[in-house]
Design a protein around this motif. Structure first.
Motif, PDB file in Angstrom:
ATOM      1  N   SER A  42      -3.074  15.677   2.688  1.00 27.83           N
ATOM      2  CA  SER A  42      -3.006  14.221   2.836  1.00 27.83           C
ATOM      3  C   SER A  42      -2.422  13.575   1.594  1.00 27.83           C
ATOM      4  O   SER A  42      -2.191  14.226   0.575  1.00 27.83           O
ATOM      5  N   THR A  43      -2.213  12.270   1.712  1.00 27.95           N
ATOM      6  CA  THR A  43      -1.780  11.442   0.591  1.00 27.95           C
ATOM      7  C   THR A  43      -2.843  10.391   0.332  1.00 27.95           C
ATOM      8  O   THR A  43      -3.226   9.645   1.249  1.00 27.95           O
ATOM      9  N   LEU A  44      -3.328  10.338  -0.891  1.00 26.15           N
ATOM     10  CA  LEU A  44      -4.282   9.323  -1.318  1.00 26.15           C
ATOM     11  C   LEU A  44      -3.518   8.163  -1.936  1.00 26.15           C
ATOM     12  O   LEU A  44      -2.617   8.365  -2.759  1.00 26.15           O
ATOM     13  N   MET A  45      -3.895   6.954  -1.540  1.00 22.01           N
ATOM     14  CA  MET A  45      -3.346   5.750  -2.165  1.00 22.01           C
ATOM     15  C   MET A  45      -4.515   4.856  -2.557  1.00 22.01           C
ATOM     16  O   MET A  45      -5.384   4.562  -1.731  1.00 22.01           O
ATOM     17  N   VAL A  46      -4.534   4.418  -3.817  1.00 20.25           N
ATOM     18  CA  VAL A  46      -5.601   3.570  -4.339  1.00 20.25           C
ATOM     19  C   VAL A  46      -4.971   2.327  -4.942  1.00 20.25           C
ATOM     20  O   VAL A  46      -4.016   2.414  -5.723  1.00 20.25           O
ATOM     21  N   GLY A  47      -5.516   1.156  -4.581  1.00 20.36           N
ATOM     22  CA  GLY A  47      -5.016  -0.083  -5.138  1.00 20.36           C
ATOM     23  C   GLY A  47      -5.359  -1.266  -4.267  1.00 20.36           C
ATOM     24  O   GLY A  47      -6.089  -1.148  -3.278  1.00 20.36           O
ATOM     25  N   ALA A  48      -4.807  -2.411  -4.617  1.00 16.84           N
ATOM     26  CA  ALA A  48      -5.080  -3.648  -3.885  1.00 16.84           C
ATOM     27  C   ALA A  48      -4.532  -3.564  -2.464  1.00 16.84           C
ATOM     28  O   ALA A  48      -3.543  -2.872  -2.205  1.00 16.84           O
ATOM     29  N   PRO A  49      -5.147  -4.273  -1.510  1.00 18.30           N
ATOM     30  CA  PRO A  49      -4.726  -4.144  -0.110  1.00 18.30           C
ATOM     31  C   PRO A  49      -3.333  -4.684   0.182  1.00 18.30           C
ATOM     32  O   PRO A  49      -2.722  -4.275   1.172  1.00 18.30           O
ATOM     33  N   GLU A  50      -2.814  -5.584  -0.649  1.00 17.21           N
ATOM     34  CA  GLU A  50      -1.472  -6.104  -0.388  1.00 17.21           C
ATOM     35  C   GLU A  50      -0.431  -4.984  -0.439  1.00 17.21           C
ATOM     36  O   GLU A  50       0.251  -4.722   0.563  1.00 17.21           O
ATOM     37  N   PRO A  51      -0.277  -4.279  -1.563  1.00 15.82           N
ATOM     38  CA  PRO A  51       0.675  -3.163  -1.556  1.00 15.82           C
ATOM     39  C   PRO A  51       0.198  -1.967  -0.742  1.00 15.82           C
ATOM     40  O   PRO A  51       1.017  -1.216  -0.203  1.00 15.82           O
ATOM     41  N   LEU A  52      -1.117  -1.786  -0.614  1.00 21.64           N
ATOM     42  CA  LEU A  52      -1.639  -0.612   0.092  1.00 21.64           C
ATOM     43  C   LEU A  52      -1.194  -0.603   1.548  1.00 21.64           C
ATOM     44  O   LEU A  52      -0.649   0.399   2.037  1.00 21.64           O
ATOM     45  N   PHE A  53      -1.392  -1.700   2.257  1.00 16.89           N
ATOM     46  CA  PHE A  53      -1.019  -1.727   3.668  1.00 16.89           C
ATOM     47  C   PHE A  53       0.492  -1.809   3.860  1.00 16.89           C
ATOM     48  O   PHE A  53       1.026  -1.282   4.835  1.00 16.89           O
ATOM     49  N   ASP A  54       1.199  -2.448   2.919  1.00 19.09           N
ATOM     50  CA  ASP A  54       2.663  -2.429   2.984  1.00 19.09           C
ATOM     51  C   ASP A  54       3.174  -0.995   2.839  1.00 19.09           C
ATOM     52  O   ASP A  54       4.104  -0.581   3.536  1.00 19.09           O
ATOM     53  N   ALA A  55       2.570  -0.253   1.926  1.00 19.84           N
ATOM     54  CA  ALA A  55       2.984   1.139   1.723  1.00 19.84           C
ATOM     55  C   ALA A  55       2.676   1.994   2.946  1.00 19.84           C
ATOM     56  O   ALA A  55       3.500   2.818   3.364  1.00 19.84           O
ATOM     57  N   MET A  56       1.501   1.816   3.550  1.00 21.24           N
ATOM     58  CA  MET A  56       1.168   2.544   4.774  1.00 21.24           C
ATOM     59  C   MET A  56       2.178   2.231   5.875  1.00 21.24           C
ATOM     60  O   MET A  56       2.647   3.132   6.578  1.00 21.24           O
ATOM     61  N   ARG A  57       2.487   0.955   6.032  1.00 24.14           N
ATOM     62  CA  ARG A  57       3.459   0.526   7.049  1.00 24.14           C
ATOM     63  C   ARG A  57       4.818   1.168   6.823  1.00 24.14           C
ATOM     64  O   ARG A  57       5.416   1.734   7.744  1.00 24.14           O
ATOM     65  N   ASP A  58       5.311   1.094   5.592  1.00 20.91           N
ATOM     66  CA  ASP A  58       6.646   1.624   5.298  1.00 20.91           C
ATOM     67  C   ASP A  58       6.686   3.147   5.414  1.00 20.91           C
ATOM     68  O   ASP A  58       7.684   3.724   5.864  1.00 20.91           O
ATOM     69  N   PHE A  59       5.621   3.795   4.995  1.00 24.86           N
ATOM     70  CA  PHE A  59       5.492   5.248   5.114  1.00 24.86           C
ATOM     71  C   PHE A  59       5.643   5.672   6.574  1.00 24.86           C
ATOM     72  O   PHE A  59       6.441   6.551   6.910  1.00 24.86           O
ATOM     73  N   PHE A  60       4.898   5.000   7.464  1.00 21.13           N
ATOM     74  CA  PHE A  60       4.938   5.392   8.870  1.00 21.13           C
ATOM     75  C   PHE A  60       6.217   4.927   9.549  1.00 21.13           C
ATOM     76  O   PHE A  60       6.812   5.665  10.349  1.00 21.13           O
ATOM     77  N   ALA A  61       6.677   3.726   9.231  1.00 21.98           N
ATOM     78  CA  ALA A  61       7.902   3.223   9.859  1.00 21.98           C
ATOM     79  C   ALA A  61       9.097   4.097   9.496  1.00 21.98           C
ATOM     80  O   ALA A  61       9.971   4.351  10.337  1.00 21.98           O
ATOM     81  N   ARG A  62       9.158   4.577   8.257  1.00 24.11           N
ATOM     82  CA  ARG A  62      10.259   5.451   7.856  1.00 24.11           C
ATOM     83  C   ARG A  62      10.207   6.765   8.642  1.00 24.11           C
ATOM     84  O   ARG A  62      11.218   7.236   9.163  1.00 24.11           O
ATOM     85  N   ALA A  63       9.022   7.350   8.755  1.00 20.53           N
ATOM     86  CA  ALA A  63       8.894   8.599   9.510  1.00 20.53           C
ATOM     87  C   ALA A  63       9.201   8.379  10.985  1.00 20.53           C
ATOM     88  O   ALA A  63       9.787   9.241  11.645  1.00 20.53           O
ATOM     89  N   ALA A  64       8.836   7.206  11.513  1.00 19.62           N
ATOM     90  CA  ALA A  64       9.080   6.902  12.925  1.00 19.62           C
ATOM     91  C   ALA A  64      10.546   6.656  13.223  1.00 19.62           C
ATOM     92  O   ALA A  64      10.938   6.618  14.392  1.00 19.62           O
ATOM     93  N   GLY A  65      11.363   6.521  12.187  1.00 15.24           N
ATOM     94  CA  GLY A  65      12.801   6.398  12.399  1.00 15.24           C
ATOM     95  C   GLY A  65      13.428   7.677  12.898  1.00 15.24           C
ATOM     96  O   GLY A  65      14.531   7.669  13.455  1.00 15.24           O
ATOM     97  N   ASP A  66      12.734   8.803  12.718  1.00 15.73           N
ATOM     98  CA  ASP A  66      13.173  10.067  13.303  1.00 15.73           C
ATOM     99  C   ASP A  66      12.864  10.020  14.798  1.00 15.73           C
ATOM    100  O   ASP A  66      11.855   9.451  15.208  1.00 15.73           O
ATOM    101  N   PRO A  67      13.701  10.603  15.653  1.00 15.37           N
ATOM    102  CA  PRO A  67      13.438  10.518  17.094  1.00 15.37           C
ATOM    103  C   PRO A  67      12.220  11.303  17.568  1.00 15.37           C
ATOM    104  O   PRO A  67      11.743  11.091  18.683  1.00 15.37           O
ATOM    105  N   ALA A  68      11.705  12.195  16.745  1.00 15.39           N
ATOM    106  CA  ALA A  68      10.553  13.002  17.162  1.00 15.39           C
ATOM    107  C   ALA A  68       9.295  12.145  17.256  1.00 15.39           C
ATOM    108  O   ALA A  68       9.139  11.140  16.556  1.00 15.39           O
ATOM    109  N   HIS A  69       8.402  12.563  18.133  1.00 14.31           N
ATOM    110  CA  HIS A  69       7.079  11.940  18.200  1.00 14.31           C
ATOM    111  C   HIS A  69       6.356  12.204  16.886  1.00 14.31           C
ATOM    112  O   HIS A  69       6.295  13.341  16.412  1.00 14.31           O
ATOM    113  N   VAL A  70       5.803  11.157  16.300  1.00 13.02           N
ATOM    114  CA  VAL A  70       5.106  11.302  15.029  1.00 13.02           C
ATOM    115  C   VAL A  70       3.817  10.507  15.088  1.00 13.02           C
ATOM    116  O   VAL A  70       3.768   9.423  15.677  1.00 13.02           O
TER     117      VAL A  70
END
Length: 203
Positions: A42-70
């Motif tokens: 896994s990946t641990l992320m620690v910090g304030a919720p503003e960057p934390l949830f933005d980072a989670m969103r971008d992490f998943f959105a980038r991976a979801a740009g691949d056509p495979a189910h993720v």
């Protein structure tokens, strides 16, 4: 207070390594604001919720740009009494929300979702909110569910969780608002979240 998330990404493809690495590349802009540690599970992320949830969103959105189910599984926590306070986790929204009436917190959460950026990536999420160590905790959970139903991302209720669907920007903002505005500001609140993109099931 200590605020953090453990995330695990599961690409449904034999060529999974580039998908995971692509998601991790999306975390680069957040490394100066979050403590980010990745191992083989896994990946641990620690910090304030503003960057934390933005980072989670971008992490998943980038991976979801691949056509495979993720899919993504995440455990998010704030205020755990077993963790030391971390100054990087300071959150003004929690302080402001403390003591505000439930209806006002719901309105503020809905407005935040309306202002969420459009990512152009459709996702599905199911998650559960746990308000720990508080009497009448279900009042906060029911209040959160009412917010979600009015958020524009609500799909349906399920046993033990709520299902959301929509653009990654709005969906992750709805989850962030659930995490921030429901449950006591100084209490222990956790989320259990599973996100999915490009699933063949609807087809």
């Amino acid at each position: 207070m200590f605020i953090g998330a453990q995330l695990s990404l599961y690409p449904m493809t034999s060529d999974f390594v580039p998908v995971i690495l692509s998601g991790l590349d999306a975390l680069a802009p957040y490394r100066d604001r979050l403590r980010i540690e990745t191992d083989d599970i896994s990946t641990l992320m620690v910090g304030a919720p503003e960057p934390l949830f933005d980072a989670m969103r971008d992490f998943f959105a980038r991976a979801a740009g691949d056509p495979a189910h993720v899919t993504l599984h995440a455990t998010v926590s704030r205020g755990c009494p077993g963790e030391p306070d971390d100054p990087s986790c300071r959150c003004n929204v929690l302080a402001v929300a403390q003591g505000r009436p439930l209806a006002e917190r719901q309105r503020q959460a809905q407005e935040a979702v309306r202002q969420a950026p459009v990512m152009g990536v459709g996702i599905d999420v199911q998650f559960s909110l746990y308000v720990l160590g508080q009497d009448r905790h279900m009042d906060e959970i029911y209040g959160c569910i009412d917010f979600l139903k009015a958020s524009g991302t609500f799909l349906r209720s399920k046993n033990f969780c709520t299902r959301l669907r929509g653009d990654a920007g709005a969906v992750f903002e709805a989850v962030r608002q659930a995490f921030l505005r429901f449950g006591p500001a100084e209490g222990h609140v956790t989320l259990d979240l599973t996100a999915s993109a490009n699933s063949p099931s609807p087809r």
